[in-house]
Design a protein around this motif. Structure first.
Motif, PDB file in Angstrom:
ATOM      1  N   ALA A 109       0.833  -1.210   0.000  1.00 27.42           N
ATOM      2  CA  ALA A 109       0.000   0.000   0.000  1.00 27.42           C
ATOM      3  C   ALA A 109       0.864   1.255   0.000  1.00 27.42           C
ATOM      4  O   ALA A 109       0.537   2.255  -0.664  1.00 27.42           O
ATOM      5  N   ALA A 110       1.980   1.208   0.745  1.00 24.78           N
ATOM      6  CA  ALA A 110       2.870   2.371   0.796  1.00 24.78           C
ATOM      7  C   ALA A 110       3.505   2.640  -0.560  1.00 24.78           C
ATOM      8  O   ALA A 110       3.643   3.799  -0.978  1.00 24.78           O
ATOM      9  N   ARG A 111       3.882   1.585  -1.290  1.00 24.80           N
ATOM     10  CA  ARG A 111       4.477   1.772  -2.618  1.00 24.80           C
ATOM     11  C   ARG A 111       3.463   2.354  -3.593  1.00 24.80           C
ATOM     12  O   ARG A 111       3.794   3.184  -4.434  1.00 24.80           O
ATOM     13  N   ARG A 112       2.219   1.904  -3.496  1.00 31.48           N
ATOM     14  CA  ARG A 112       1.188   2.419  -4.395  1.00 31.48           C
ATOM     15  C   ARG A 112       0.861   3.881  -4.112  1.00 31.48           C
ATOM     16  O   ARG A 112       0.446   4.620  -5.010  1.00 31.48           O
ATOM     17  N   ALA A 113       1.035   4.272  -2.852  1.00 28.31           N
ATOM     18  CA  ALA A 113       0.707   5.652  -2.472  1.00 28.31           C
ATOM     19  C   ALA A 113       1.765   6.650  -2.923  1.00 28.31           C
ATOM     20  O   ALA A 113       1.534   7.859  -2.894  1.00 28.31           O
TER      21      ALA A 113
END
Length: 361
Positions: free
Chosen positions: A356-360
């Protein structure tokens, strides 16, 4: 250059660790959950039937088995074994007159506590079959063996990545709660992993090797113990005499179970638990072959005197279940199952948060 290569190697190991874990997580968690339930399942199954202890009377047990043998048709007893649960409890596998196989759980006086089709499992018995075969016979057995070896290598990958530098052990073994969600999940995953990785790796490795025990045994020269067929010369001696002969053949041993003699081979293949064996529960690793014609001992093979290859294969079950270390060992194995469930949950949680952090970004 060396530092860059090491970092590249660590990234590769990290990717392998992550994707192997995600691919097999369901099977591993199923194995862990059923393993926790099975830590003391023999005792639990027996206690659910009755907690009364009736001292073993082999004459009475023989009378019960004679009734099964004389029921007509294809009836006959196949073997009798301890349940490995409460003391003085036994399970008899027999053929009913119609040829169907059934099991009877009996107390020390031969009183039937439960009689059911051989494939009619209790809840814990069903959990055991799932743990051993995924209810899929040999196919499930092999799937679990391969998944177990995969889990073993994945634990080694994780241990390599989490191993702290000198002077950083306390920080690695105590998870932090003040960091962000991803860092907190990683800290817990690393700390819990370091605490339980070694006992888990041992239990999982020997459990996986048990799946391939026949292939491994053949490869290292472990041959099945047999003697030439011993034709019957009349009615066989009773279980009482055979069990006593087996126990007397290995002083200090306890009766575990035996196959029943036949017309073609009038021999009891009786197993006992001798002094000094790794087995602590209801099983044993010493074999005594008793002549059913006269009750004499045809041969005895104490487990503690086995050749190294046979001793190695005989150690797998008590090491996997923890009973080699007694009750404490079994509790440790149960906690290892809990450890694996926690590691899987925290690991998946960590992967989701990082994703999720990479997508954000």
């Amino acid at each position: 250059m060396a530092v860059a290569e090491r970092r590249g190697g660590l990234r590769l190991i990290a990717r392998l660790h992550r994707w192997l874990g995600l691919a097999a997580a369901i099977i591993w968690m199923l194995q862990a959950a059923t393993g926790v339930l099975l830590a003391f399942h023999f005792e639990a199954d027996d206690a659910l039937l009755s907690t009364e202890r009736v001292p073993t009377d082999f004459d009475a047990i023989q009378q019960h088995m004679s009734g099964l043998d004389n029921a007509g048709g294809e009836a006959g007893t196949i073997w009798v074994w301890t349940t490995a649960g409460l003391p003085d409890r036994y399970v008899v596998l027999y053929r009913a007159p119609d040829g169907d196989e059934r099991t009877a759980k009996i107390d020390g006086a031969g009183r039937v506590l439960r009689d059911a089709a051989a494939d009619d499992y209790t809840f814990l018995g069903l959990m055991r079959e799932i743990h051993l075969t995924l209810l899929s016979g040999n196919v499930g057995h092999w799937i679990l063996g391969i998944a177990g070896l995969l889990l073993f290598t994945n634990i080694l990958f994780g241990l390599y990545m989490a191993w702290p530098r000198s002077g950083h052990w306390r920080r690695a073994l105590v998870p932090v709660n003040s960091a962000g969600p991803s860092a907190r999940s990683y800290s817990w995953h690393r700390a819990v992993g370091l605490w339980g990785a070694i006992p888990a790796a041992v239990s999982i490795l020997v459990g996986s090797l048990m799946v391939f025990e026949h292939q491994i045994g053949d490869a290292i020269g472990v041959e099945e113990i047999t003697l030439p067929a011993n034709p019957a010369r009349g009615a066989p001696v009773g279980l009482d005499l055979a069990a006593r002969a087996a126990v007397d053949a290995i002083p200090g041993s306890r009766f575990v179970g035996t196959t029943m003699p036949s017309v073609d081979d009038a021999s009891y293949y009786a197993w006992v638990r001798g002094p000094g064996e790794l087995y602590r529960g209801g099983y044993g690793g010493s074999l005594v072959i008793v002549d059913a014609n006269d009750g004499s001992v045809r041969g005895a093979w104490p487990g503690t005197e086995a050749a190294p290859a046979r001793a190695l294969m005989g150690s797998l079950y008590p090491l996997h279940t923890g009973e080699a270390a007694g009750t404490l060992g079994r509790i440790l194995v149960m906690l290892t199952g809990v450890w694996l469930i926690v590691m899987a949950i925290v690991g998946v949680q960590l992967w989701q948060r990082r994703r999720a952090a990479r997508r954000a970004r």
